[in-house]
Design an enzyme around this catalytic site. Structure first.
Site, PDB file in Angstrom:
ATOM      1  N   SER A   9       0.871  -1.176   0.000  1.00 20.63           N
ATOM      2  CA  SER A   9       0.000   0.000   0.000  1.00 20.63           C
ATOM      3  C   SER A   9       0.904   1.220   0.000  1.00 20.63           C
ATOM      4  O   SER A   9       1.195   1.786   1.049  1.00 20.63           O
ATOM      5  CB  SER A   9      -0.918  -0.022   1.220  1.00 20.63           C
ATOM      6  OG  SER A   9      -1.759  -1.147   1.191  1.00 20.63           O
ATOM      7  N   CYS A  10       1.362   1.607  -1.167  1.00 19.80           N
ATOM      8  CA  CYS A  10       2.474   2.548  -1.309  1.00 19.80           C
ATOM      9  C   CYS A  10       1.996   3.953  -1.665  1.00 19.80           C
ATOM     10  O   CYS A  10       0.810   4.200  -1.859  1.00 19.80           O
ATOM     11  CB  CYS A  10       3.427   2.050  -2.400  1.00 19.80           C
ATOM     12  SG  CYS A  10       3.867   0.294  -2.235  1.00 19.80           S
ATOM     13  N   THR A  11       2.937   4.874  -1.751  1.00 21.92           N
ATOM     14  CA  THR A  11       2.695   6.216  -2.268  1.00 21.92           C
ATOM     15  C   THR A  11       3.779   6.520  -3.295  1.00 21.92           C
ATOM     16  O   THR A  11       4.954   6.255  -3.037  1.00 21.92           O
ATOM     17  CB  THR A  11       2.756   7.267  -1.156  1.00 21.92           C
ATOM     18  OG1 THR A  11       1.887   6.878  -0.084  1.00 21.92           O
ATOM     19  CG2 THR A  11       2.336   8.636  -1.678  1.00 21.92           C
TER      20      THR A  11
END
Length: 479
Positions: A9-11
């Protein structure tokens, strides 16, 4: 160590060449794997070490690979029992790839084009694409062909860049996808939701997509606004959790680079790309990827707001940060000296990225060897230990500890900048054939200096924490 892995669950942050301070292209991302610990390594994969057939230990995806792979950098998992998860790298043709930003397709699309359990996924993408491409556009084409032919097991966003172009590629359903060339004068903040908006099917220079994408949407009556083709609205999700988990990250990143624009943190209509109010630096990208809503009522370490507001939104810098990469391709240097793979590990609130010239032959031992057990001799574990000690100090607003972390981060950024500047002044004295070995030496030196500084920081935090243990007693008066 775990043998299973949740979806990341990255940015991600992408910046076009006319939006950066030096004309570089930059693609960057936090790898935020499920759980607080998912140990990472940083390695160089040589052509002779690249497999001829890829067989995934994650979902059994299999692919015969082309001949003549390029050398490339990669940040795989330390434990390969449940897949490789190569995640980020730059090859010797100066093509960068960041894979992936986990996204979510709406249920209508998934019902019409289901995900494929043994299709290509995040775990395999970098390893089966990056060594075989010679431009960012080729990266989009190769990945698109693989998704169309084999299907994908997830919905993802993938970034590609070279010296001139930055592309963002998004999958929807099992076999459909679209990619947009990010305008040169803009940046993108990408959370875990579909981002691409209007697609111009007459503009092949700036858009690519699966061959039947438009027909698929028309046939199945997916487009509620037939006078346009908004990829995000047609195929993406918009659920309540997005407004607490995803959109606030876009809001804060855009607030930092465009402070003059007022927006709602929960808005779903913030634009995919924006022209920044000022040119963007490596430090700006690192700030965004380490941010936790500083200066707002939503900062989990903050003093303003309420207990509820300080926990309302998912921050960008957080416990699940495993590694952060900023892949920079610079314009004013020959190809063999243009690419830098900036890398941080651990929780980004407490670290700084190390610059590695990508045209190298190897990585330092404490980066490429990450054991299953905690040790200060591993760069990953050293940074995780620092985060575990620093976090309660930040919650307590302990000035001494916060200053120690701040000074260590300043040292890391300054040392990295100094190493790059020095190398830029000296590289021309060497031949092309000598540069990979020389880059390896330069990389080792800057990594060693930053590692040593981090060990000093760890020592300072231990000394400070020793004074704050609960079972303590100070005897008053004379002994």
């Amino acid at each position: 160590m775990k043998t299973t892995r949740n979806l990341s669950s990255c940015t991600a942050v992408l910046v076009g060449k006319k939006a950066t301070v030096d004309g570089s292209t930059m693609i960057a991302r936090n790898e935020d794997a499920g759980g607080g610990i998912n140990a990472k390594r940083f390695i160089v994969v040589k052509p002779e070490d690249q497999p001829k057939t890829y067989i995934s230990t994650f979902n059994n995806f299999q692919l015969k690979l082309p001949a003549n792979p390029l050398r490339y950098t990669e940040t795989p998992c330390a434990d390969l029992r449940n897949g490789r998860w190569g995640e980020s790298g730059i090859n010797t043709d100066n093509v960068a790839m960041s894979a992936t930003e986990t996204e979510f397709t709406n249920t209508t699309t998934l019902g019409l084009d289901p995900l494929v359990d043994d299709g290509i996924g995040e775990e395999a993408m970098l390893t089966v694409v990056l060594p075989y491409i010679h431009s960012a556009r080729e990266g989009v084409q190769r990945l698109g062909e693989l998704v169309t032919k084999y299907g994908t097991c997830e919905s993802n966003g993938i970034a590609f860049s070279d010296q001139n172009e930055v592309w963002y590629f998004e999958t929807v359903g099992g076999h459909h996808w679209a990619a947009e060339r990010i305008p040169d004068d803009t940046y993108v903040i990408a959370p875990n939701q579909t981002g691409i908006q209007e697609i111009d099917f007459n503009d092949s220079q700036h858009f690519m997509y699966s061959a039947d994408l438009k027909e698929f949407a028309e046939k199945n009556h997916l487009n509620k606004r037939p006078d346009s083709f908004n990829f995000r609205d047609i195929f993406g999700e918009d659920v309540q959790s997005d407004h607490y988990y995803n959109t606030p990250r876009v809001w804060y990143g855009q607030k930092y680079l465009n402070p003059e624009i007022k927006q709602d943190p929960q808005s779903r209509t913030m634009p995919f790309s924006r022209v920044p109010a000022h040119l963007v630096s490596i430090e700006d990208v690192a700030f965004i990827l380490s941010s936790h809503y500083q200066g707002t009522d939503f900062d989990p370490y903050g003093k303003t707001g309420t207990p509820e507001t300080r926990q309302r939104y998912r921050p960008i810098g957080m416990n699940r940060n495993q590694e952060m990469h900023i892949l920079q391709i610079r314009p004013d240097f020959p190809a063999e000296h243009a690419a830098i793979h900036w890398l941080a590990e651990g929780v980004n609130i407490f670290n700084s990225p190390v610059p590695f010239f990508a045209n190298c032959l190897d990585t330092p031992k404490n980066f490429k060897e990450t054991p299953e057990r905690t040790t200060t001799e591993s760069f990953y574990w050293l940074n995780k230990l620092i985060a575990m000690l620093a976090d309660p100090f930040f919650a307590e607003h302990d000035l001494a500890a916060m200053t120690a972390v701040s000074e260590s981060r300043k040292f890391g950024f300054a040392k990295g900048r100094s190493a790059v500047t020095k190398a830029d002044q000296e590289f021309a004295e060497l031949s092309k054939a000598e540069l990979p070995k020389w880059h390896t030496k330069i990389n080792n030196e800057v990594a060693a200096a930053i590692t040593d500084n981090l060990k000093d920081l760890l020592n300072q935090l231990v000394l400070l924490r020793a004074e704050k243990m609960v079972p303590t007693f100070e005897k008053g008066g004379e002994l």
